[in-house]
Design an enzyme around this catalytic site. Sequence first.
Site, PDB file in Angstrom:
ATOM      1  N   GLY A  57     -14.589  -8.069  12.042  1.00  0.00           N
ATOM      2  CA  GLY A  57     -14.833  -6.950  12.955  1.00  0.00           C
ATOM      3  C   GLY A  57     -14.352  -5.641  12.341  1.00  0.00           C
ATOM      4  O   GLY A  57     -15.009  -4.590  12.467  1.00  0.00           O
ATOM      5  N   GLY A 108     -10.242  -8.326   9.429  1.00  0.00           N
ATOM      6  CA  GLY A 108     -11.265  -9.333   9.172  1.00  0.00           C
ATOM      7  C   GLY A 108     -12.658  -8.786   9.411  1.00  0.00           C
ATOM      8  O   GLY A 108     -12.908  -7.571   9.275  1.00  0.00           O
ATOM      9  N   GLY A 157      -9.631 -20.473  14.388  1.00  0.00           N
ATOM     10  CA  GLY A 157     -10.539 -20.259  13.257  1.00  0.00           C
ATOM     11  C   GLY A 157     -11.837 -19.594  13.685  1.00  0.00           C
ATOM     12  O   GLY A 157     -12.735 -19.412  12.880  1.00  0.00           O
ATOM     13  N   ILE A 162       0.851  -1.209   0.000  1.00  0.00           N
ATOM     14  CA  ILE A 162       0.000   0.000   0.000  1.00  0.00           C
ATOM     15  C   ILE A 162       0.879   1.250   0.000  1.00  0.00           C
ATOM     16  O   ILE A 162       0.667   2.194  -0.761  1.00  0.00           O
ATOM     17  CB  ILE A 162      -0.954  -0.031   1.216  1.00  0.00           C
ATOM     18  CG1 ILE A 162      -1.958  -1.175   1.041  1.00  0.00           C
ATOM     19  CG2 ILE A 162      -1.673   1.300   1.398  1.00  0.00           C
ATOM     20  CD1 ILE A 162      -2.596  -1.655   2.329  1.00  0.00           C
ATOM     21  N   VAL A 163       1.906   1.235   0.858  1.00  0.00           N
ATOM     22  CA  VAL A 163       2.770   2.422   0.987  1.00  0.00           C
ATOM     23  C   VAL A 163       3.576   2.629  -0.303  1.00  0.00           C
ATOM     24  O   VAL A 163       3.660   3.751  -0.829  1.00  0.00           O
ATOM     25  CB  VAL A 163       3.694   2.277   2.224  1.00  0.00           C
ATOM     26  CG1 VAL A 163       4.728   3.385   2.278  1.00  0.00           C
ATOM     27  CG2 VAL A 163       2.853   2.255   3.498  1.00  0.00           C
ATOM     28  N   ASP A 203      -8.204 -16.776   9.726  1.00  0.00           N
ATOM     29  CA  ASP A 203      -9.390 -17.650   9.738  1.00  0.00           C
ATOM     30  C   ASP A 203      -9.925 -18.003   8.348  1.00  0.00           C
ATOM     31  O   ASP A 203     -10.675 -18.973   8.211  1.00  0.00           O
ATOM     32  CB  ASP A 203     -10.524 -17.000  10.545  1.00  0.00           C
ATOM     33  CG  ASP A 203     -10.142 -16.750  11.989  1.00  0.00           C
ATOM     34  OD1 ASP A 203      -9.216 -17.420  12.486  1.00  0.00           O
ATOM     35  OD2 ASP A 203     -10.767 -15.869  12.620  1.00  0.00           O
TER      36      ASP A 203
END
Length: 324
Positions: free
Chosen positions: A104, A102, A171, A23-24, A128
């Site tokens: 959350g 993920g 998981g 990304i950077v 997971d």
Amino acid sequence: MKKIAVYTSGGDAPGMNSCIRAIVRGAAYHGVEVYGIVRGYNGMINGDIIPLNSQSVSNIIQRGGTILKSARSKEFLTTEGRKKAYNQLQAKGIEGLVAIGGNGTFTGAEIFYNEFKIPCVGAPGTIDNDLYGTDYTIGYDTAVNTALDAIDKIRDTADSHDRVFFIEVMGRDSGYIAIQCAIAGGAEAVMIPENLTPVSEVMETLQKGFSKAKSSSIVIVAEGDEEGNAQKVAQKIKDQMKIELDIRVTTLGHIQRGGVPTAADRILASRLGLGALEGLLRGEKNVMAGVVNNQLVYTPFHDTITKKKPVSEDLIRMVEILST
Ligand code: F6P
């Protein structure tokens, strides 16, 4: 878009650093200023936001963990917390976000986008592999290989002592790590939340094996299996089995989250990091970059967190057949 920020959130996963690097470096290539938010949403709320450049991400492609650190933020679940986070981003002039994490993480990102309209694109980083919209998540391959290394070692001692081992893998409520470990580790049985295997069935499999002169067995139990954790499953089997078994239980735990990312994870992380960044710069928002059938695709956050990615029936069947 001239100024963006990247953050890692939720459970860390090997390959997150490779993703940050992509990304950077991608931002530098496109002439975009890039910031790192330290400790995920907590850092966003507290204004822990640091400038990054190509040199900041030198020599991290091979490192486990995340240089930006990670957290599971309780405050971001509140309206006040998210308002504070928005104010911090405004103060820095940040116009777009790349979130690595993920379920959350993307749940938070979706709510934040709906409230404040700061565009955000996600890169799936979790061991997971439970996200809809990508065949594989960053860290999954490494976690499976780490668990497999441990399972191979346990198999040696199981064989020497004629024992049955119940090995619990991570998981959350997904059985992806478990199913891959069961196949690659040659397990006699696997218990995953996606396919309820009653203990009676596992007992039958073990019984059959012993009657064919098998002297040791490995059962892989996903931590989210409905029959309970490996300790409970082992106890039930010990209590109910007619023949006496020498049983041991191993919970692999957080070892699965650390370590040097595999080549597959570094490549996936680089592809998804750059894919997320370039999607954001092209105007994508509220979506996660994923790789499906080897194609880069973008899936709405809403779908990634609400839709279930099924474990292939073929794989479940294979464990049964190959343990015969
Ligand atoms: O989501 C990754 C994961 O490692 C799960 O497999 C596991 O259930 C959970 O995180 C553990 O979380 P923590 O590190 O907060 O105990």
